[in-house]
Design a protein around this motif. Structure first.
Motif, PDB file in Angstrom:
ATOM      1  N   ALA A 320       0.811  -1.212   0.000  1.00 25.21           N
ATOM      2  CA  ALA A 320       0.000   0.000   0.000  1.00 25.21           C
ATOM      3  C   ALA A 320       0.843   1.260   0.000  1.00 25.21           C
ATOM      4  O   ALA A 320       0.463   2.275  -0.601  1.00 25.21           O
ATOM      5  N   LEU A 388      -0.380   3.151   6.073  1.00 25.60           N
ATOM      6  CA  LEU A 388      -1.683   2.818   6.636  1.00 25.60           C
ATOM      7  C   LEU A 388      -1.776   3.294   8.079  1.00 25.60           C
ATOM      8  O   LEU A 388      -0.774   3.283   8.805  1.00 25.60           O
ATOM      9  N   LEU A 407      -9.348   1.673   2.820  1.00 26.26           N
ATOM     10  CA  LEU A 407      -8.281   1.470   3.801  1.00 26.26           C
ATOM     11  C   LEU A 407      -8.826   0.908   5.103  1.00 26.26           C
ATOM     12  O   LEU A 407      -8.138   0.133   5.779  1.00 26.26           O
ATOM     13  N   VAL A 411      -7.169  -2.377   6.912  1.00 30.94           N
ATOM     14  CA  VAL A 411      -6.570  -2.440   8.255  1.00 30.94           C
ATOM     15  C   VAL A 411      -7.385  -3.317   9.203  1.00 30.94           C
ATOM     16  O   VAL A 411      -6.835  -3.896  10.143  1.00 30.94           O
TER      17      VAL A 411
END
Length: 458
Positions: A320, A388, A407, A411
């Motif tokens: 990412a 992140l 996102l 996560v």
């Protein structure tokens, strides 16, 4: 000329009393006594040597000489109070350099300045170290601990693999009972995993990273894919690190099926039936041209991202952070499709650990690490740095809302990679078998069984 003659009788005695003061009489007597004693000493000394000479206090014959133990010379340590003058050393990798002319660098420098302003007299010395290899963060930490403890940093930034190694080597200090922030509920589950080694908290996470799927909607067209079958249906080439020594994509897809990575005794393990499903995806993707032969030449996510930016493909699986650092306008980010029923991706990240050897100064080092890992700061800094979030309350920093939602799924579904020991065994076995399938040198069943057998080999 007149003369004075001595007088006799009463008059002479009375005159004597008047002429010689009593004090003078006593002084004269004392002098006479001392003279007599001195004469005695001179007469007796040859007969009794040593009688009037003091014996040495430390050398009596026949006795042990007792020499008093000197008090140790103690140089007091500087008191690391918040108002005292003290220097804390912070080790960072190049991408976190506060001197860099980037938004992330500026934010970090401002944060360091704010900490020093809130704690007058405290100075923060930043040193930039390579992420890995000779002269890197872990090697420098190991060398300093062995040869020059005074050169150890107060706070050191480590990736997940190096954090685990440093903790097992005793190079960093556990935070249990030391940091209140580590017990905060404002951590994503994967971030809490990042902070711990063998279930003991050793660090405060500041940046997360995970595998994601990226593509160019304008070039591909259609609705965003939700499954791997959707990806294969597009028929466009997709790049990933097929020659990755740790086989990240293969391991991630295997774990998305619920595959175990160690047995009940803690030894590395693989389930052949689940691994075969991963290799069947590779076989089908290679047959359709989704996984071209060129994927076998990429060993890292960085190489894959560069090839994607160069236009060699419109699809890519990589970390990412490569996307979040640049946010190219022509690219959309997606959660990596799972082969199982639930969302899953594999994560890593960077954390702040404490290496300060002085117990008192260590308290201030913990305070600095907590200050740099605070959610309000990371809500800005992680966005600027391209990582992140590790705190749920930091997620709002990402815009637009569509990216924020993506996102959030990443996560919440992320789990950290296996331990160094497990990965050292699984990586080579999975890499070799993955390449065999992609190159059409082995069937999925053969490749899966070969991986399992490699783990069992002595």
């Amino acid at each position: 000329m007149s003369r004075l003659f001595p007088r006799t009788g009463k008059n002479r005695q009375g005159d004597a009393k008047r002429m010689i003061p009593p004090a003078l009489v006593r002084l004269t007597a004392a002098v006479l006594i001392l003279a007599l004693l001195a004469g005695c000493v001179e007469w007796l000394e040859p007969v009794f040597p040593g009688l009037f000479t003091p014996l040495p206090t430390s050398t009596l014959e026949g006795q042990i000489t007792l020499t008093p133990v000197p008090e140790p010379s103690i140089t007091p340590e500087p008191q690391p109070t918040f108002g005292g003058a003290i220097t804390l050393t912070l080790w960072l990798p190049p991408q976190f350099d506060p001197a860099a002319d980037t938004p992330a660098g500026q934010l970090l420098q401002q944060r360091l300045d704010a900490f020093m302003e809130e704690n007058p007299g405290v100075l923060i010395h930043v040193r930039i170290k390579a992420p890995s290899g000779p002269g890197g963060l872990l090697e420098s930490l190991t060398a300093a601990a062995a040869a020059a403890p005074a050169a150890l940093p107060s706070v050191v930034t480590l990736n997940r693999g190096d954090l685990e190694a440093a903790a097992l080597k005793g190079l960093i200090y556990p935070l249990e009972g030391v940091s209140e922030e580590i017990e905060s509920p404002d951590w994503y589950p994967y971030a809490r995993q990042l902070s711990r080694v063998q279930d003991i908290p050793f660090a405060l996470p500041i940046a997360g990273d995970a595998l994601m799927l990226f593509y160019r909607p304008a070039s591909v067209g259609g609705s965003p894919p939700q499954t791997w079958q959707d990806v294969l249906a597009f028929g466009n080439p997709l790049l990933f690190a097929g020659d990755d020594p740790q086989a990240w994509l293969t391991l991630t897809l295997y774990r998305s099926l619920g595959g175990l990575v160690q047995d009940l005794q803690g030894r590395p393990a693989l389930q052949a039936d689940l691994l075969q499903q991963v290799f069947e995806l590779y076989q089908e993707g290679a047959r359709r041209g989704t996984f071209p032969q060129t994927v076998a030449q990429y060993q890292s996510g960085g190489q894959v991202w560069q090839a994607y930016l160069d236009g060699q493909a419109d699809w890519a699986v990589t970390f990412a952070s490569f996307y979040l650092t640049d946010l190219p306008a022509d690219t959309a980010a997606l959660l990596l499709p799972s082969l199982g029923g639930d969302d899953f991706t594999q994560a890593t990240g960077w954390s702040l650990a404490i290496a300060e050897p002085d117990p008192q100064r260590r308290q201030l080092a913990v305070a600095l690490a907590e200050y740099l890992s605070a959610a309000d700061f990371l809500a800005e800094w992680a966005v600027a740095a391209g990582y992140l979030p590790v705190h749920p309350t930091s997620l709002s920093g990402w815009q637009p809302v569509t990216l924020q939602n993506t996102l959030s799924r990443v996560v919440l579904s992320a789990q950290i990679r296996p331990s160094n020991e497990i990965l050292a065994s699984l990586g080579p076995a999975l890499r070799e078998s993955s390449l065999a399938v992609l190159r059409n040198q082995a069937s999925p069943a053969q490749a899966a069984q070969s991986s399992v057998e490699k783990l069992l080999a002595p």
